[in-house]
Design an enzyme around this catalytic site. Sequence first.
Site, PDB file in Angstrom:
ATOM      1  N   GLY A   1     -61.879  26.046  48.658  1.00  0.00           N
ATOM      2  CA  GLY A   1     -61.906  25.098  47.545  1.00  0.00           C
ATOM      3  C   GLY A   1     -61.537  25.715  46.212  1.00  0.00           C
ATOM      4  O   GLY A   1     -61.124  25.013  45.293  1.00  0.00           O
TER       5      GLY A   1
ATOM      6  N   HIS B   1     -66.686  72.776  48.504  1.00  0.00           N
ATOM      7  CA  HIS B   1     -67.295  73.252  47.262  1.00  0.00           C
ATOM      8  C   HIS B   1     -66.251  73.233  46.156  1.00  0.00           C
ATOM      9  O   HIS B   1     -65.119  73.650  46.386  1.00  0.00           O
ATOM     10  CB  HIS B   1     -67.798  74.690  47.432  1.00  0.00           C
ATOM     11  CG  HIS B   1     -68.339  75.256  46.164  1.00  0.00           C
ATOM     12  ND1 HIS B   1     -69.570  74.898  45.659  1.00  0.00           N
ATOM     13  CD2 HIS B   1     -67.798  76.129  45.265  1.00  0.00           C
ATOM     14  CE1 HIS B   1     -69.770  75.546  44.525  1.00  0.00           C
ATOM     15  NE2 HIS B   1     -68.709  76.299  44.265  1.00  0.00           N
TER      16      HIS B   1
HETATM   17  P1  FAD Z   1     -68.375  34.112  49.065  1.00  0.00           P
HETATM   18  O1  FAD Z   1     -67.708  35.329  48.601  1.00  0.00           O
HETATM   19  O2  FAD Z   1     -69.341  33.448  48.150  1.00  0.00           O
HETATM   20  O3  FAD Z   1     -67.212  33.100  49.442  1.00  0.00           O
HETATM   21  C1  FAD Z   1     -67.471  31.787  49.809  1.00  0.00           C
HETATM   22  C2  FAD Z   1     -66.222  30.989  49.525  1.00  0.00           C
HETATM   23  O4  FAD Z   1     -66.350  29.724  50.160  1.00  0.00           O
HETATM   24  C3  FAD Z   1     -65.994  30.688  48.042  1.00  0.00           C
HETATM   25  O5  FAD Z   1     -64.706  31.094  47.668  1.00  0.00           O
HETATM   26  C4  FAD Z   1     -66.144  29.173  47.928  1.00  0.00           C
HETATM   27  O6  FAD Z   1     -65.255  28.591  46.982  1.00  0.00           O
HETATM   28  C5  FAD Z   1     -65.777  28.745  49.335  1.00  0.00           C
HETATM   29  N1  FAD Z   1     -66.369  27.476  49.756  1.00  0.00           N
HETATM   30  C6  FAD Z   1     -67.683  27.157  49.820  1.00  0.00           C
HETATM   31  N2  FAD Z   1     -67.843  25.932  50.335  1.00  0.00           N
HETATM   32  C7  FAD Z   1     -66.599  25.466  50.611  1.00  0.00           C
HETATM   33  C8  FAD Z   1     -66.108  24.243  51.158  1.00  0.00           C
HETATM   34  N3  FAD Z   1     -66.925  23.261  51.518  1.00  0.00           N
HETATM   35  N4  FAD Z   1     -64.773  24.099  51.289  1.00  0.00           N
HETATM   36  C9  FAD Z   1     -63.925  25.092  50.894  1.00  0.00           C
HETATM   37  N5  FAD Z   1     -64.331  26.248  50.386  1.00  0.00           N
HETATM   38  C10 FAD Z   1     -65.659  26.437  50.252  1.00  0.00           C
HETATM   39  N6  FAD Z   1     -71.665  42.606  47.026  1.00  0.00           N
HETATM   40  C11 FAD Z   1     -71.387  43.869  47.366  1.00  0.00           C
HETATM   41  O7  FAD Z   1     -71.405  44.195  48.555  1.00  0.00           O
HETATM   42  N7  FAD Z   1     -71.079  44.820  46.430  1.00  0.00           N
HETATM   43  C12 FAD Z   1     -71.054  44.524  45.107  1.00  0.00           C
HETATM   44  O8  FAD Z   1     -70.772  45.397  44.282  1.00  0.00           O
HETATM   45  C13 FAD Z   1     -71.346  43.188  44.716  1.00  0.00           C
HETATM   46  N8  FAD Z   1     -71.320  42.858  43.417  1.00  0.00           N
HETATM   47  C14 FAD Z   1     -71.568  41.556  43.072  1.00  0.00           C
HETATM   48  C15 FAD Z   1     -71.543  41.230  41.720  1.00  0.00           C
HETATM   49  C16 FAD Z   1     -71.791  39.929  41.318  1.00  0.00           C
HETATM   50  C17 FAD Z   1     -71.743  39.577  39.844  1.00  0.00           C
HETATM   51  C18 FAD Z   1     -72.052  38.924  42.304  1.00  0.00           C
HETATM   52  C19 FAD Z   1     -72.278  37.494  41.881  1.00  0.00           C
HETATM   53  C20 FAD Z   1     -72.087  39.243  43.644  1.00  0.00           C
HETATM   54  C21 FAD Z   1     -71.857  40.570  44.043  1.00  0.00           C
HETATM   55  N9  FAD Z   1     -71.898  40.948  45.375  1.00  0.00           N
HETATM   56  C22 FAD Z   1     -71.649  42.242  45.724  1.00  0.00           C
HETATM   57  C23 FAD Z   1     -72.205  39.985  46.444  1.00  0.00           C
HETATM   58  C24 FAD Z   1     -70.905  39.512  47.141  1.00  0.00           C
HETATM   59  O9  FAD Z   1     -70.063  38.916  46.184  1.00  0.00           O
HETATM   60  C25 FAD Z   1     -71.231  38.540  48.246  1.00  0.00           C
HETATM   61  O10 FAD Z   1     -72.158  39.124  49.145  1.00  0.00           O
HETATM   62  C26 FAD Z   1     -69.981  38.174  49.034  1.00  0.00           C
HETATM   63  O11 FAD Z   1     -69.011  37.599  48.194  1.00  0.00           O
HETATM   64  C27 FAD Z   1     -70.333  37.186  50.150  1.00  0.00           C
HETATM   65  O12 FAD Z   1     -69.187  36.833  50.844  1.00  0.00           O
HETATM   66  P2  FAD Z   1     -69.094  35.422  51.592  1.00  0.00           P
HETATM   67  O13 FAD Z   1     -67.761  35.400  52.243  1.00  0.00           O
HETATM   68  O14 FAD Z   1     -70.289  35.194  52.403  1.00  0.00           O
HETATM   69  O15 FAD Z   1     -69.147  34.317  50.429  1.00  0.00           O
END
Ligand code: FAD
Length: 476
Positions: A36, A455
């Site tokens: 999305g 080292h």
């Molecule tokens: P997400 O990355 O959240 O992706 C989900 C995607 O699904 C999104 O793009 C969303 O738009 C899409 N989506 C949702 N519902 C729908 C739908 N119905 N239709 C179409 N698209 C949809 N983790 C680390 O390991 N190291 C770090 O250094 C780190 N730093 C972070 C810093 C910040 C500020 C934040 C907020 C998070 C951080 N994280 C970090 C956590 C990490 O970003 C998440 O754990 C990771 O992005 C999770 O991946 P995911 O694929 O589960 O979900």
Amino acid sequence: MQTLQTKLLILGGGPGGYVAAIRAGQLGIQTTLVEGQALGGTCLNIGCIPSKALIHAAGEFARAQAQASGSSPLGIQVQKPTLDVAQTIAWKDGIVQRLTGGVAALLKRQKVQVVQGWGHILDGKTVEVRDAQGQATHRIQCEHLLLANGSLPVELPVLPFDGERVISSTQALSPKQLPKKLVVVGGGYIGLELGITYRKLGVEVAVVEAAPRILPAYDAELTRPVQARLQELGITLYLGHQVLGPAQSKGKTVGVEIRPAGAEHEKDKPQVLKADQILVAAGRRPHTEGYGLDGLQLSMKGRAVQVDDQCRTSMKNVWAIGDLTGEPMLAHRAMAQGEMVAEIIAGKTRHFQPAQIPAVCFTDPEVVSVGLSPDEAKAAGHEVLTAQFPFAANGRAMTLEDTSGFVRVVARKDTHRILGWQAVGGHVAELAAAFAQSIEMGAHLEDVAHTIHAHPSLGEAVQEAALRALGQALHV
Ligand code: FAD
Ligand code: NAD
């Protein structure tokens, strides 16, 4: 409206979803990915990557400022540095664009069909995709539905986000201009990574944390050098405090009322902290609403979708990975789960049973924890050997001007099998790979102690910690 058929339909193009799609494509599975917003999800667009870019920029600025003030022990002198925030943000955005563009190219190479739009689940095998105006553009039927919808910031009912004065990490990562004063609610990962960043960029920062100490997810000994650095940087800490709500604010100033937590303080007069912005970083929650997930009536674990050790949900051929499935909400966990699900659908036998999932906090100094801490190992019934090696005795740390912190190893007393590693210090995030490998490969103290480490390197502190646990440390 276009009708599509696919074998694997993935909702969400974050690290979980896009990695699952790439691996599925490699394995010859017909795959469609619906996103999305932007490919790369939270991590690439508004999370891991942009935050680490700003952390680096802020560190460089703070170093230049220290040099300009004549306090550089290295003898480097520079003119008073200035900061062009718009350029810093443009640099950060450039990195994000390169990475998200790379993800799009990798998906294309694996013949993954990417459909831009918001997926709405009609049933376990049918998703309708809607555009920004809510118009249906596609109806997609699949054999397997993989939910990778990620997470959203927790909103505090007493302090709702308004996107300008009360902000989440998303706005904090793209400031148009820096506030003079920032109050951060939450002294966890985001609150401290971004609180330190803003402080180094010259902002006055106060952090309000409900728990009695910062970074409560890590053990107290490990976070002590971070707390000392916060004090050195001039960040004000309100530990063990709860946020009561906004205070009366004048003009552009915003206020927040806080009070020490606990019933005995309920009659105390609240303290008011004034700021230009309040960053609420009080955790993230699985993204489960607004796209028809409730219609599937999946078994839940709290607010997360419940999965087994193959990331299967309670419904046949409906899978879930990443932040949607709860803690630890980390990008590398989401990626590992995504890769595994693609392989299971392709017919391989896989289970998600990692010996460890590394946790790294990119504060100053950095914190790493891999495997079990000493207390966790004891709680799991092990008799343990633990040993620490301080960076104050490591030559490389001295040359990098950061001798705060240490490496700690935790091993079984009987077999010397390594159960955990922790480290705090400058650049220790890069040690996470060695820590993770030694645990996954079932290493014993002797394996690490008798490996020749280069080292001078920070890795020598890892070897020395293992040597010390064996009573054989050389440099301490
Ligand atoms: P997400 O990355 O959240 O992706 C989900 C995607 O699904 C999104 O793009 C969303 O738009 C899409 N989506 C949702 N519902 C729908 C739908 N119905 N239709 C179409 N698209 C949809 N983790 C680390 O390991 N190291 C770090 O250094 C780190 N730093 C972070 C810093 C910040 C500020 C934040 C907020 C998070 C951080 N994280 C970090 C956590 C990490 O970003 C998440 O754990 C990771 O992005 C999770 O991946 P995911 O694929 O589960 O979900
Ligand atoms: P967090 O769970 O790390 O920290 C939230 C903190 O807010 C906790 O310490 C909690 O006690 C405190 N808190 C909660 N409600 C509060 C209140 N009302 N008043 C005061 N304090 C309150 O969550 P986060 O910092 O928002 O980060 C969310 C998640 O994103 C993390 O758990 C992590 O999974 C991920 N993340 C990871 C990294 C990394 O790997 N380096 C970096 C950033 C985010």
